[in-house]
Design a protein around this motif. Sequence first.
Motif, PDB file in Angstrom:
ATOM      1  N   UNK A 233       0.810  -1.216   0.000  1.00  0.00           N
ATOM      2  CA  UNK A 233       0.000   0.000   0.000  1.00  0.00           C
ATOM      3  C   UNK A 233       0.843   1.265   0.000  1.00  0.00           C
ATOM      4  N   UNK A 234       1.746   1.391   0.959  1.00  0.00           N
ATOM      5  CA  UNK A 234       2.539   2.608   1.088  1.00  0.00           C
ATOM      6  C   UNK A 234       3.923   2.478   0.446  1.00  0.00           C
ATOM      7  N   UNK A 235       4.188   1.362  -0.187  1.00  0.00           N
ATOM      8  CA  UNK A 235       5.538   1.108  -0.695  1.00  0.00           C
ATOM      9  C   UNK A 235       6.022   2.206  -1.655  1.00  0.00           C
ATOM     10  N   UNK A 236       5.257   2.583  -2.687  1.00  0.00           N
ATOM     11  CA  UNK A 236       5.731   3.662  -3.569  1.00  0.00           C
ATOM     12  C   UNK A 236       5.909   4.995  -2.845  1.00  0.00           C
ATOM     13  N   UNK A 237       4.978   5.312  -1.936  1.00  0.00           N
ATOM     14  CA  UNK A 237       5.063   6.582  -1.206  1.00  0.00           C
ATOM     15  C   UNK A 237       6.278   6.607  -0.280  1.00  0.00           C
ATOM     16  N   UNK A 305     -12.445  -1.068  -0.771  1.00  0.00           N
ATOM     17  CA  UNK A 305     -11.092  -1.507  -1.089  1.00  0.00           C
ATOM     18  C   UNK A 305     -10.050  -0.803  -0.239  1.00  0.00           C
ATOM     19  N   UNK A 306     -10.252   0.495   0.007  1.00  0.00           N
ATOM     20  CA  UNK A 306      -9.322   1.248   0.849  1.00  0.00           C
ATOM     21  C   UNK A 306      -9.337   0.702   2.269  1.00  0.00           C
ATOM     22  N   UNK A 307     -10.518   0.392   2.760  1.00  0.00           N
ATOM     23  CA  UNK A 307     -10.624  -0.164   4.114  1.00  0.00           C
ATOM     24  C   UNK A 307      -9.907  -1.502   4.208  1.00  0.00           C
ATOM     25  N   UNK A 308     -10.012  -2.318   3.153  1.00  0.00           N
ATOM     26  CA  UNK A 308      -9.284  -3.595   3.155  1.00  0.00           C
ATOM     27  C   UNK A 308      -7.769  -3.359   3.138  1.00  0.00           C
ATOM     28  N   UNK A 309      -7.358  -2.358   2.380  1.00  0.00           N
ATOM     29  CA  UNK A 309      -5.925  -2.031   2.305  1.00  0.00           C
ATOM     30  C   UNK A 309      -5.405  -1.573   3.668  1.00  0.00           C
ATOM     31  N   UNK A 310      -6.168  -0.723   4.335  1.00  0.00           N
ATOM     32  CA  UNK A 310      -5.776  -0.257   5.667  1.00  0.00           C
ATOM     33  C   UNK A 310      -5.702  -1.417   6.657  1.00  0.00           C
ATOM     34  N   UNK A 311      -6.676  -2.295   6.597  1.00  0.00           N
ATOM     35  CA  UNK A 311      -6.718  -3.430   7.522  1.00  0.00           C
ATOM     36  C   UNK A 311      -5.517  -4.352   7.297  1.00  0.00           C
TER      37      UNK A 311
END
Length: 364
Positions: A233-237, A305-311
Amino acid sequence: MFRKLWKLSLLLLTAVGAFLIYKFAFLMPDVTESVYAQTIYPFFTQIIGNLTKLVSFSVGELLLYIFAAYLIFGVVFTFFSFFKPKGRKLYHFCKRILTLAIVICMVYSSFILNWGINYARKPLADTMGLEIQEATVAELKDTAIKLADKANSLRQQVSEDANGVFALTHSKEIVLESVQNVYDACAPEYMNLGVKTRVKGVLTPNLLSTFRTTGIFSPFTYEANVNMQMPELYFPAVAAHEYAHLKGFAREDEASFVAWYVCSKSEDTDFAYSAYAYALTYVINALYDVSPADHQEVVSLLDEGILRDFANENEYWQDFESDLADTGEQIYDSYLQNNGVSDGRKSYGRMIDLIIALNREGEL
């Protein structure tokens, strides 16, 4: 014998000189910005960075292990000075302690002159002409909603894995190679000075995860390094964040903002989505602290989808909660405070002030 030690101890003055230069730099941020951050520092990165980019592995990571081994050897070697003949024990003990101290001082001096002075440069807000002021809850909520809208839109354009979690279109290695291209395409010149190189992954598995760290910048080799085991999720950032350190943005809040600012403009949806999810996390967490009701309202707007990514992100890092990780965070907090960041790790939250300032200008 002890006259030799006295002469040797003069090398400790290098650290004193570096410390004085460092403190003096804070008194003249405009001069530090123009002379060091935009002229001297980029030149340094060109010289050393063009050498270290010739190898695929992180030279900084290797040097870290060598330095740690040296410290252990040095302590043991110093202890063995007590086995010297009588009359020479004190001399050898003092000489070995002094040698260790000189090496540490040289490392400190190198850190300050190579990169650390960037902590004293002019605030990024001034360079961008942004007015930073205390944000109201309404402004914080409005910023969160706009970030959520952008993230929702981008989430529909990215790939998922079998569990419905965000998946990078390309491998992590390709993402690391792409960071410099994103900066070249999207960053204003003052955010992209100095060497152009690929971001590197840390080779030792879970080394950074153990300390709940996503990336690390080596100021001695000018290498941006990223945790290769972290979720996508945060890898590119995060890669863009560490690259911002390479570009001379030492303060964590500014590096995070630069990463978001640059990646948010990218045509690569992986980078753009990662950047908006990255910024959104900070903003909604800050909103929760001041208004749980508004926080819940914004969360209800988020794509499933964002909620799944955060989880998925939270689940990964929960496995690395430990006293060692807490100790590492405390050490890093002290490091930030000793480098002019008075609120330590909380300075990451000041990234929000810059985003809100952009929102006030109608640029979000």
